[in-house]
Enzyme design. Structure first.
Site, mmCIF file in Angstrom:
data_model
loop_
_atom_site.group_PDB
_atom_site.id
_atom_site.type_symbol
_atom_site.label_atom_id
_atom_site.label_comp_id
_atom_site.label_asym_id
_atom_site.label_seq_id
_atom_site.Cartn_x
_atom_site.Cartn_y
_atom_site.Cartn_z
ATOM 1 N N LYS A 42 0.846 -1.204 0.000
ATOM 2 C CA LYS A 42 0.000 0.000 0.000
ATOM 3 C C LYS A 42 0.879 1.252 0.000
ATOM 4 O O LYS A 42 2.080 1.177 0.320
ATOM 5 C CB LYS A 42 -0.923 -0.015 1.226
ATOM 6 C CG LYS A 42 -0.194 -0.039 2.571
ATOM 7 C CD LYS A 42 -1.159 -0.305 3.715
ATOM 8 C CE LYS A 42 -0.424 -0.353 5.049
ATOM 9 N NZ LYS A 42 -1.304 -0.752 6.149
ATOM 10 N N TYR A 269 14.930 30.956 5.585
ATOM 11 C CA TYR A 269 13.727 31.625 6.108
ATOM 12 C C TYR A 269 13.820 31.857 7.612
ATOM 13 O O TYR A 269 14.289 30.989 8.357
ATOM 14 C CB TYR A 269 12.498 30.750 5.849
ATOM 15 C CG TYR A 269 12.027 30.735 4.411
ATOM 16 C CD1 TYR A 269 11.666 31.901 3.760
ATOM 17 C CD2 TYR A 269 11.929 29.522 3.719
ATOM 18 C CE1 TYR A 269 11.215 31.871 2.447
ATOM 19 C CE2 TYR A 269 11.481 29.481 2.415
ATOM 20 C CZ TYR A 269 11.125 30.654 1.781
ATOM 21 O OH TYR A 269 10.677 30.635 0.501
HETATM 22 C C1 PLP Z 1 -0.505 -1.730 6.847
HETATM 23 C C2 PLP Z 1 -1.040 -3.012 7.360
HETATM 24 C C3 PLP Z 1 -0.191 -4.115 7.540
HETATM 25 C C4 PLP Z 1 1.307 -4.046 7.383
HETATM 26 O O1 PLP Z 1 1.857 -3.537 8.594
HETATM 27 P P1 PLP Z 1 3.436 -3.488 8.852
HETATM 28 O O2 PLP Z 1 3.518 -3.122 10.281
HETATM 29 O O3 PLP Z 1 3.985 -2.452 7.953
HETATM 30 O O4 PLP Z 1 3.980 -4.830 8.555
HETATM 31 C C5 PLP Z 1 -0.770 -5.321 7.906
HETATM 32 N N1 PLP Z 1 -2.097 -5.412 8.108
HETATM 33 C C6 PLP Z 1 -2.944 -4.367 7.983
HETATM 34 C C7 PLP Z 1 -4.395 -4.560 8.233
HETATM 35 C C8 PLP Z 1 -2.436 -3.127 7.618
HETATM 36 O O5 PLP Z 1 -3.276 -2.087 7.504
#
Ligand code: PLP
Length: 381
Positions: A42, A269
């Site tokens: 993702k 800045y």
């Molecule tokens: C993002 C996510 C993961 C992955 O988590 P990590 O800690 O990056 O391994 C797994 N399960 C769900 C439901 C998630 O939203």
């Protein structure tokens, strides 16, 4: 396609694919034999580029992926990714035809949602999410009857059931007890379903820290995100399993200008940086518009240039920042500056940089990439 030379003339993300392959190997070895790695890609694979990473993983026989949104799933399919793609988050039920068309697996986030999705009359693959204590998405683990009903819904093909643990990164006794309770709640529901003659589909519980701290669970998948990319969320996290994870991503830029400032002159800045001595300042063309956190301003952040770690001088701008190179000899324009990921410097690990910016590596990594080209290490000249 721009040439590698063009891609590396300003700032860029550099991927070490050998490290990705290494991480897949040791993560897989750490998992029970019957359990498969579901690659969580993702948010552009945590800033690494979802299509690039997934294509490599597909070639390595990884056949299960997780994304957050339907658009992320469709993008993978359009780029030829094969295997299962699970959408972890909400999708509008009006997209049921796309779920079917692109062969995506939708998470059922509660009973109302399952009924509504089923009523769209498109054959959709789905995993049922169970809320065992995080209280975000999922059927309550007490809703045995409702979960059972979902298995009989005509248009939903239930091929998985899962939960998400909310404090697996902690080894505090209270958090361990809470996690064990979540796991027990989940398995109790599974037992109730079995007793109700439900054929149990694929089961999954853990994400990265779930594997690192609860490696004894035997499931069909582990949803691995951050660990796949070779970093922990925070630099001081202790874990039961200590795996030799290697960072996949580096963030690099180049010195584009070097200027002399006199004692008493300010830089940037708000005149936050005032030279306490005659100084040399190098300008690096990367800023918060590239995802590099602004609260690393004023020495909070450090950057590697010409073998030395130097402080950020003054405020980080949207597109550039300044570093104080007074103590480093021989820096020239065109030299590479490393902001994240130089493996030999712990201080530049994604988790250390994230920690300095008041966050975790997950956020730091996935914020990058909107403007930065992503290249692979072997391409760099
Ligand atoms: C993002 C996510 C993961 C992955 O988590 P990590 O800690 O990056 O391994 C797994 N399960 C769900 C439901 C998630 O939203």
């Amino acid at each position: 396609m721009r040439s590698i030379q063009a891609e590396t003339e300003r700032s860029w993300i550099e991927l070490n694919i050998e490290n990705l392959k290494h991480n897949v190997k040791i993560l897989t070895e750490a998992m029970p034999p019957e359990c498969k790695l579901m690659a969580v890609v993702k948010a552009q694979a945590y800033g690494h580029g979802a299509c690039k990473i997934s294509t490599i993983l597909n070639k390595m026989e990884i056949k299960a992926f997780a994304v957050a949104t339907i658009e992320e799933g469709i993008q993978l399919r359009k780029n030829g990714i094969r295997g299962e793609i699970l959408i972890l988050g909400y999708t509008n039920i009006k997209r049921a035809s796309d779920l079917e068309k692109f062969d995506l697996i939708q998470t059922l986030i509660d009973f109302e949602y399952a009924k509504a999705l089923n009523s769209q009359n498109f054959a959709v693959k789905a995993h049922i999410k169970i809320d065992t204590g995080m209280h975000r998405l999922g059927f309550s683990c007490k809703e045995v009857l409702e979960v059972k009903k979902v298995f009989d819904m005509k248009y939903l093909n239930i091929c998985g059931i899962y939960t998400h643990l909310c404090c697996t990164d902690s080894l505090m006794p209270d958090d361990i007890a809470f996690t064990r309770k979540q796991i027990d709640n989940f398995y109790r529901l599974i037992e109730d379903l079995k007793n109700g003659k439900v054929n149990i589909p694929k089961v999954h519980i853990q994400s990265s820290y779930g594997l690192l701290n609860y490696p004894d669970l035997t499931c069909n998948y582990i949803r691995v995100g951050i660990a796949l990319y070779g970093v922990l969320s925070s630099p001081d996290d202790d874990t039961n399993l200590k795996l030799d994870l290697r960072p996949v991503l580096s963030l690099k830029s180049r010195v584009v200008s070097i200027r002399q400032v006199n004692k008493g002159d300010s830089v940037g800045y708000g005149r936050d940086f005032v030279a306490e001595r005659d100084s040399r300042i190098a300008i690096i063309p990367i800023g918060y518009g590239d995802g590099f956190p602004r609260n690393l301003s004023n020495g909070n952040g450090r950057i590697l240039v010409n073998g030395h770690i130097v402080p950020i001088a003054g405020r980080i701008c949207m597109d550039q920042l300044s570093i104080d190179i007074t103590d480093v000899q021989g820096v020239s324009t065109g030299d590479i500056a490393t902001l994240i990921g130089a493996e030999e410097y712990d201080d530049l690990s994604a988790s250390a940089v994230a920690y300095r910016s008041g966050s975790i590596s997950n956020e730091l990594l996935c914020r990058m990439g909107a403007r930065l080209p992503v290249i692979t290490k072997s391409d760099v000249i």
